[in-house]
Design an enzyme around this catalytic site. Structure first.
Site, PDB file in Angstrom:
ATOM      1  CE  LYS A  23     -10.504  10.479   1.563  1.00 55.39           C
ATOM      2  NZ  LYS A  23     -10.143  11.323   0.400  1.00 55.39           N
ATOM      3  CE1 TYR A  32       3.871 -20.249   5.870  1.00 57.46           C
ATOM      4  CE2 TYR A  32       3.073 -18.019   6.206  1.00 57.46           C
ATOM      5  CZ  TYR A  32       2.878 -19.389   6.261  1.00 57.46           C
ATOM      6  OH  TYR A  32       1.670 -19.883   6.711  1.00 57.46           O
TER       7      TYR A  32
HETATM    8  C1  LIG Z   1      -9.284  12.335   0.852  1.00 58.70           C
HETATM    9  C2  LIG Z   1      -9.500  13.724   0.366  1.00 58.70           C
HETATM   10  C3  LIG Z   1      -9.256  14.819   1.208  1.00 58.70           C
HETATM   11  C4  LIG Z   1      -8.585  14.683   2.553  1.00 58.70           C
HETATM   12  O1  LIG Z   1      -7.208  14.511   2.335  1.00 58.70           O
HETATM   13  P1  LIG Z   1      -6.159  14.458   3.554  1.00 58.70           P
HETATM   14  O2  LIG Z   1      -4.846  14.419   2.865  1.00 58.70           O
HETATM   15  O3  LIG Z   1      -6.457  13.219   4.306  1.00 58.70           O
HETATM   16  O4  LIG Z   1      -6.359  15.676   4.374  1.00 58.70           O
HETATM   17  C5  LIG Z   1      -9.620  16.083   0.759  1.00 58.70           C
HETATM   18  N1  LIG Z   1     -10.146  16.252  -0.475  1.00 58.70           N
HETATM   19  C6  LIG Z   1     -10.356  15.232  -1.335  1.00 58.70           C
HETATM   20  C7  LIG Z   1     -10.911  15.499  -2.680  1.00 58.70           C
HETATM   21  C8  LIG Z   1     -10.024  13.935  -0.941  1.00 58.70           C
HETATM   22  O5  LIG Z   1     -10.201  12.910  -1.801  1.00 58.70           O
END
Ligand SMILES: *Cc1c(COP(=O)(O)O)cnc(C)c1O
Length: 373
Positions: A36, A256
């Protein structure tokens, strides 16, 4: 090619061998890949085909747009959409052969209706809540769905899954409580493959593996749990160009709001990486025991003054000036700075560092790895 201010180097061979190492660790359970958010900011276009070539057969994305691009990149692999049926996407998911992860009765019934419209069963996954209370069907919801006999006719259930809240802390009793709830609440789905663990959860041991694990972060070299390091190697480095090197006198300030004042004659390197590139503003100097670093000429040096939109300033006093040339790269992640280090320095986690690397930094891919698998 236009010159880039920063480069994200992604070692695709390392990502592939990380996947293989995790797959070997959890076998006979299947190891999926979570890709994702554009493969955690690294570029789904390159990462998904590399993982598919390594043997990965199931991918998880979040959104309809990610589903569409994953389908073109992943061949005939299974694609699961974690955010479920975003309004109006049921038809697209059906035609793309994407499996929505359904976590509300509304989504379940919408997918059932889509199956009816098409006159065929549709593949589905159910997300069951076991205590994270983010997404997932409650026990009552499952009763509502079970009472709808059309659902079982319309839906071909391929996976039931849940997600752990505290898997990065092996001592947290919430892990065992969620494991027990998951085991109990999935009894009714006799024979349907089950999945509970992500990167940190799979390190809790075989009891958490079930039929499929869903790592994301660990594939990219991340260590989600300091207590249980995953058998993976770093796969990402981030570098940005040095734009200027100059001296500031005692009593002068840098950046800044003049938050940093030179207590000695100080040499400053200005680097083309700012919060628009994903360097958190909280990585500015003076953030308690935090504050970021970069590596210049092999030396880890502190960021001084505020991180601004396009720039950071680092204290390079004492480094041989002939070794610091304008146009050279400063390392933001790599050369001894892990993704976790970069996250800690800014009161956040490595996940946020990876996924917020800005679009201005060019992604470069290497396929040669010095490790064997
Ligand atoms: C993002 C996500 C993962 C992967 O998690 P990691 O900690 O990056 O391995 C797995 N399951 C769900 C439901 C997620 O939202």
């Amino acid at each position: 090619m236009r010159a880039a201010t920063g480069i994200v180097s992604v070692d695709l061979a390392a990502i592939a061998s990380n996947w293989k190492a995790l797959a070997a660790k959890v076998g006979p359970a299947e190891c999926a890949a979570v890709v994702k958010a554009n493969a955690y900011g690294l570029g789904a276009d390159a990462v998904i085909p590399a993982l598919a070539a390594a043997g990965c057969k199931s991918f998880f994305i979040a959104t309809p747009a990610e589903a569409e691009s994953a389908r073109t990149l992943a061949g005939d692999a299974r694609i699961f959409a974690l955010d479920g049926l975003i309004a109006g996407s049921a038809r697209d998911f059906a035609s793309l052969d994407v499996i929505p992860v359904l976590s509300t009765p509304g989504d379940v019934f919408a997918w059932r209706d889509q199956a009816r419209d098409l006159g065929r069963r549709l593949p589905a996954a159910f997300h069951i809540d076991t205590g994270l209370h983010r997404l997932g069907l409650a026990v009552d919801d499952m009763e509502t769905i079970a009472a709808d006999t059309d659902c079982s006719a319309a839906l071909d259930l391929r996976l039931v899954m849940s997600h752990l809240a505290s898997a990065d802390n092996p001592d947290d009793p919430k892990n065992a409580a969620q494991l027990a709830a998951f085991t109990d609440r999935t009894l009714r789905f006799n024979g349907v493959p089950r999945s509970l663990a992500a990167s940190d959860g799979l390190m809790l041991g075989p009891a958490y593996h079930f039929d499929l694990v869903r790592p994301g972060y660990a594939l990219y070299g991340g260590q989600a749990s300091a207590a249980h390091p995953a058998p993976v190697q770093p796969a990402v480095s981030i570098k940005a160009r040095i734009l200027a090197v100059h001296d500031v006198a005692v009593g002068e300030t840098v950046g800044y709001s003049a938050t940093w004042k030179a207590e000695r004659q100080t040499r400053i390197a200005t680097v083309a990486a700012g919060y628009a590139d994903g360097i958190p503003r909280n990585a500015s100097a003076g953030n308690g025991d935090r504050g970021g670093h970069v590596v210049i000429a092999g030396v880890k040096v502190p960021i001084v003054g505020r991180v601004s939109m396009d720039l950071v300033t680092a204290d390079v006093t004492g480094i041989d000036p002939s070794l610091i040339r304008v146009g050279d790269f400063a390392t933001i992640v790599g050369d001894g700075i892990s993704i976790e280090d970069a996250g800690f320095a800014a009161d956040t986690i490595g996940y946020e560092i990876l996924t917020r690397i800005g679009a201005r930094f060019r992604r470069e891919y290497t396929t040669a790895s010095n490790t064997t698998d």
